[in-house]
Motif scaffolding. Sequence first.
Motif, PDB file in Angstrom:
ATOM      1  N   SER A  11     103.774  58.402   6.319  1.00 41.96           N
ATOM      2  CA  SER A  11     104.574  57.330   5.723  1.00 41.96           C
ATOM      3  C   SER A  11     106.026  57.793   5.771  1.00 41.96           C
ATOM      4  O   SER A  11     106.470  58.606   4.946  1.00 41.96           O
ATOM      5  N   ILE A  12     106.778  57.284   6.742  1.00 43.21           N
ATOM      6  CA  ILE A  12     108.068  57.873   7.081  1.00 43.21           C
ATOM      7  C   ILE A  12     109.070  57.786   5.937  1.00 43.21           C
ATOM      8  O   ILE A  12     109.823  58.723   5.688  1.00 43.21           O
ATOM      9  N   HIS A  13     109.098  56.670   5.223  1.00 42.04           N
ATOM     10  CA  HIS A  13     110.082  56.528   4.158  1.00 42.04           C
ATOM     11  C   HIS A  13     109.727  57.360   2.932  1.00 42.04           C
ATOM     12  O   HIS A  13     110.593  57.631   2.100  1.00 42.04           O
ATOM     13  N   SER A  14     108.485  57.759   2.815  1.00 45.01           N
ATOM     14  CA  SER A  14     108.077  58.609   1.698  1.00 45.01           C
ATOM     15  C   SER A  14     108.519  60.055   1.879  1.00 45.01           C
ATOM     16  O   SER A  14     108.786  60.753   0.908  1.00 45.01           O
ATOM     17  N   VAL A  15     108.590  60.507   3.138  1.00 46.79           N
ATOM     18  CA  VAL A  15     108.884  61.928   3.378  1.00 46.79           C
ATOM     19  C   VAL A  15     110.328  62.180   3.794  1.00 46.79           C
ATOM     20  O   VAL A  15     110.859  63.271   3.570  1.00 46.79           O
ATOM     21  N   GLY A  16     110.984  61.211   4.445  1.00 47.41           N
ATOM     22  CA  GLY A  16     112.380  61.376   4.831  1.00 47.41           C
ATOM     23  C   GLY A  16     112.575  62.055   6.177  1.00 47.41           C
ATOM     24  O   GLY A  16     111.673  62.690   6.734  1.00 47.41           O
ATOM     25  N   LEU A  17     113.794  61.941   6.677  1.00 49.67           N
ATOM     26  CA  LEU A  17     114.117  62.464   8.008  1.00 49.67           C
ATOM     27  C   LEU A  17     113.988  63.979   8.136  1.00 49.67           C
ATOM     28  O   LEU A  17     113.417  64.464   9.123  1.00 49.67           O
ATOM     29  N   PRO A  18     114.500  64.788   7.180  1.00 47.78           N
ATOM     30  CA  PRO A  18     114.375  66.238   7.368  1.00 47.78           C
ATOM     31  C   PRO A  18     112.922  66.717   7.424  1.00 47.78           C
ATOM     32  O   PRO A  18     112.576  67.588   8.226  1.00 47.78           O
ATOM     33  N   ALA A  19     112.057  66.144   6.580  1.00 49.28           N
ATOM     34  CA  ALA A  19     110.651  66.540   6.614  1.00 49.28           C
ATOM     35  C   ALA A  19     110.001  66.126   7.923  1.00 49.28           C
ATOM     36  O   ALA A  19     109.195  66.869   8.495  1.00 49.28           O
ATOM     37  N   MET A  20     110.351  64.942   8.413  1.00 48.65           N
ATOM     38  CA  MET A  20     109.793  64.505   9.693  1.00 48.65           C
ATOM     39  C   MET A  20     110.247  65.423  10.823  1.00 48.65           C
ATOM     40  O   MET A  20     109.468  65.785  11.713  1.00 48.65           O
ATOM     41  N   THR A  21     111.504  65.809  10.796  1.00 48.69           N
ATOM     42  CA  THR A  21     112.017  66.705  11.831  1.00 48.69           C
ATOM     43  C   THR A  21     111.295  68.048  11.800  1.00 48.69           C
ATOM     44  O   THR A  21     110.930  68.604  12.850  1.00 48.69           O
ATOM     45  N   ALA A  22     111.077  68.578  10.603  1.00 53.73           N
ATOM     46  CA  ALA A  22     110.371  69.855  10.475  1.00 53.73           C
ATOM     47  C   ALA A  22     108.924  69.726  10.939  1.00 53.73           C
ATOM     48  O   ALA A  22     108.388  70.626  11.603  1.00 53.73           O
ATOM     49  N   PHE A  23     108.282  68.621  10.601  1.00 54.50           N
ATOM     50  CA  PHE A  23     106.901  68.407  11.030  1.00 54.50           C
ATOM     51  C   PHE A  23     106.822  68.320  12.553  1.00 54.50           C
ATOM     52  O   PHE A  23     105.931  68.905  13.172  1.00 54.50           O
ATOM     53  N   ARG A  24     107.766  67.617  13.147  1.00 58.51           N
ATOM     54  CA  ARG A  24     107.764  67.479  14.612  1.00 58.51           C
ATOM     55  C   ARG A  24     107.904  68.839  15.301  1.00 58.51           C
ATOM     56  O   ARG A  24     107.256  69.097  16.328  1.00 58.51           O
ATOM     57  N   LYS A  25     108.708  69.719  14.763  1.00 57.55           N
ATOM     58  CA  LYS A  25     108.879  71.043  15.369  1.00 57.55           C
ATOM     59  C   LYS A  25     107.571  71.828  15.357  1.00 57.55           C
ATOM     60  O   LYS A  25     107.315  72.643  16.249  1.00 57.55           O
ATOM     61  N   HIS A  26     106.729  71.573  14.363  1.00 58.97           N
ATOM     62  CA  HIS A  26     105.473  72.295  14.203  1.00 58.97           C
ATOM     63  C   HIS A  26     104.323  71.612  14.942  1.00 58.97           C
ATOM     64  O   HIS A  26     103.319  72.251  15.250  1.00 58.97           O
ATOM     65  N   SER A  27     104.476  70.337  15.235  1.00 60.86           N
ATOM     66  CA  SER A  27     103.329  69.497  15.575  1.00 60.86           C
ATOM     67  C   SER A  27     102.806  69.684  16.990  1.00 60.86           C
ATOM     68  O   SER A  27     103.563  69.806  17.952  1.00 60.86           O
ATOM     69  N   GLN A  28     101.475  69.643  17.079  1.00 57.37           N
ATOM     70  CA  GLN A  28     100.762  69.533  18.350  1.00 57.37           C
ATOM     71  C   GLN A  28     100.083  68.174  18.464  1.00 57.37           C
ATOM     72  O   GLN A  28      99.332  67.929  19.410  1.00 57.37           O
ATOM     73  N   LEU A  29     100.312  67.302  17.501  1.00 56.41           N
ATOM     74  CA  LEU A  29      99.610  66.034  17.396  1.00 56.41           C
ATOM     75  C   LEU A  29     100.531  64.860  17.693  1.00 56.41           C
ATOM     76  O   LEU A  29     101.748  64.939  17.520  1.00 56.41           O
ATOM     77  N   VAL A  30      99.954  63.761  18.126  1.00 57.80           N
ATOM     78  CA  VAL A  30     100.675  62.494  18.190  1.00 57.80           C
ATOM     79  C   VAL A  30     101.057  62.106  16.763  1.00 57.80           C
ATOM     80  O   VAL A  30     100.241  62.202  15.848  1.00 57.80           O
ATOM     81  N   ILE A  31     102.304  61.684  16.558  1.00 49.56           N
ATOM     82  CA  ILE A  31     102.779  61.326  15.216  1.00 49.56           C
ATOM     83  C   ILE A  31     102.856  59.809  15.110  1.00 49.56           C
ATOM     84  O   ILE A  31     103.644  59.154  15.801  1.00 49.56           O
ATOM     85  N   HIS A  32     102.021  59.271  14.219  1.00 46.25           N
ATOM     86  CA  HIS A  32     101.943  57.837  13.983  1.00 46.25           C
ATOM     87  C   HIS A  32     102.799  57.512  12.763  1.00 46.25           C
ATOM     88  O   HIS A  32     102.452  57.853  11.632  1.00 46.25           O
ATOM     89  N   GLY A  33     103.947  56.869  12.993  1.00 45.46           N
ATOM     90  CA  GLY A  33     104.874  56.575  11.909  1.00 45.46           C
ATOM     91  C   GLY A  33     104.546  55.247  11.254  1.00 45.46           C
ATOM     92  O   GLY A  33     104.544  54.193  11.912  1.00 45.46           O
ATOM     93  N   HIS A  34     104.259  55.290   9.942  1.00 49.13           N
ATOM     94  CA  HIS A  34     103.999  54.066   9.185  1.00 49.13           C
ATOM     95  C   HIS A  34     105.236  53.739   8.361  1.00 49.13           C
ATOM     96  O   HIS A  34     105.758  54.592   7.645  1.00 49.13           O
ATOM     97  N   ARG A  35     105.699  52.514   8.447  1.00 50.72           N
ATOM     98  CA  ARG A  35     106.965  52.153   7.809  1.00 50.72           C
ATOM     99  C   ARG A  35     106.788  51.477   6.447  1.00 50.72           C
ATOM    100  O   ARG A  35     107.663  50.738   6.002  1.00 50.72           O
ATOM    101  N   ASN A  36     105.659  51.698   5.760  1.00 52.65           N
ATOM    102  CA  ASN A  36     105.457  51.059   4.460  1.00 52.65           C
ATOM    103  C   ASN A  36     106.659  51.296   3.552  1.00 52.65           C
ATOM    104  O   ASN A  36     107.234  52.372   3.526  1.00 52.65           O
ATOM    105  N   GLY A  37     107.033  50.271   2.810  1.00 50.98           N
ATOM    106  CA  GLY A  37     108.245  50.310   2.009  1.00 50.98           C
ATOM    107  C   GLY A  37     109.455  49.762   2.725  1.00 50.98           C
ATOM    108  O   GLY A  37     110.548  49.695   2.152  1.00 50.98           O
TER     109      GLY A  37
END
Length: 426
Positions: A255-281
């Motif tokens: 849930s992209i708006h729940s975690v924010g841009l910095p957390a998403m950026t950090a997750f992407r650096k770690h990720s081996q998975l497809v990231i499905h962004g949900h825009r709820n909110g």
Amino acid sequence: MSTSNSNDRLFARYFIETAFPLEQAAATMAGEQSTGTFLRVPGETEELREKFAARVESIVEGLPTVEPSLPGSGTPANWDGVRRTAQVTLSWPLHNIGPSLPNLLATVAGNLSELRAFSGLKLLDLTLPPAFLTRYQGPQFGVAGTREVTGVYGRPLIGTIIKPSVGMVPTQTAEQVRVLAEAGVDFIKDDELQSDGPRCPFVERTSAVLAVLREIFDRTGRKVMYAANVTGELDEMLSRHDHLVSHGGTCAMISIHSVGLPAMTAFRKHSQLVIHGHRNGWGMMGRSPALGMSFVAAQKLWRLAGVDHLHVNGLQNKFCESDESVIASARECLTPMFAPPNPGCEIMPVFSSGQSARQAPGTYAAIGTTDLIFAAGGGILGHPMGAAAGVRSLQQAWDAAAAGMALGEYAASHPELAAALATFGA
């Protein structure tokens, strides 16, 4: 939007509504978000302004309005009684902030919406220099990678959502996934409300679901993608990512708006998975025509941060968003952000919200591609012939759309589509 000196400047386009002269209002915006304040201060030299001040690139006046769209706005002395609207484009030198998404947001949004000079102000679009690609990775999979992971080519991915959203235990969730996967669906996601509650803990739920999907893959060779909701604190998200990888998972939903841009950026650096962004909110930011930010602008931030999919709502949806807005968002997800030879950062738009076979032709006609996820809950599970027929009806509807055939004509020889049209409307 002007692209002069586009490699070293940031551009933002706004809708504004104001009782002040448009040139004065635009200058107020530029000053507030760069070197100025409500009065000239010591140190704000002409040299400093030349190097660091925001620049008004264009003002395109629209139709005036009678009543203010937002409360609390002011009027100038000797006001002529006209409340003007316009689209205003501002630009900033990149060296004000460098390639930083959090500070970009502070620059192009900041306190603008609170200024008394405006009774309406909304960010409509952004144009960013490719220097942002030196810091941000963008999508790891996007359209091509999603197709490679799932093995689905030449048509949309047909997706669905686990329902009821909450209340089931892990074994019940896994059993519903089995039914959906056996029915031929390509993509299954957790609802955003299903996270890591005590009745359906993340580890137990995802372990059970992924065991089912491994068994189906071993037996059929079909690689159904399951977007498990990893949303949480960053350490939790990273731990959940690792659990999914260790159990053969291919996709993480956030849930992209729940975690924010910095957390998403950090997750992407770690990720081996497809990231499905949900825009709820999203409605809190995008619903008002006079306040917030358009999704056309916002999705560019999340693409740079690393999402591979983004929800864009759907045609004739259950929410308030117009079809025109939905299509604009979907097209933008598939439009390159930067000129060659830079990566385009294209991502997969996800159509959802009240979708069934009946929306396929309009969706295809509007965007002209099958590079999308078409997610239906009731459109699959509510099919009168069962979930498998629900999946087939969606595939048939998209086959008809791609072939340029009317749904009714195609349904004459496809009973699953005929039943869907009878149930959900022509």
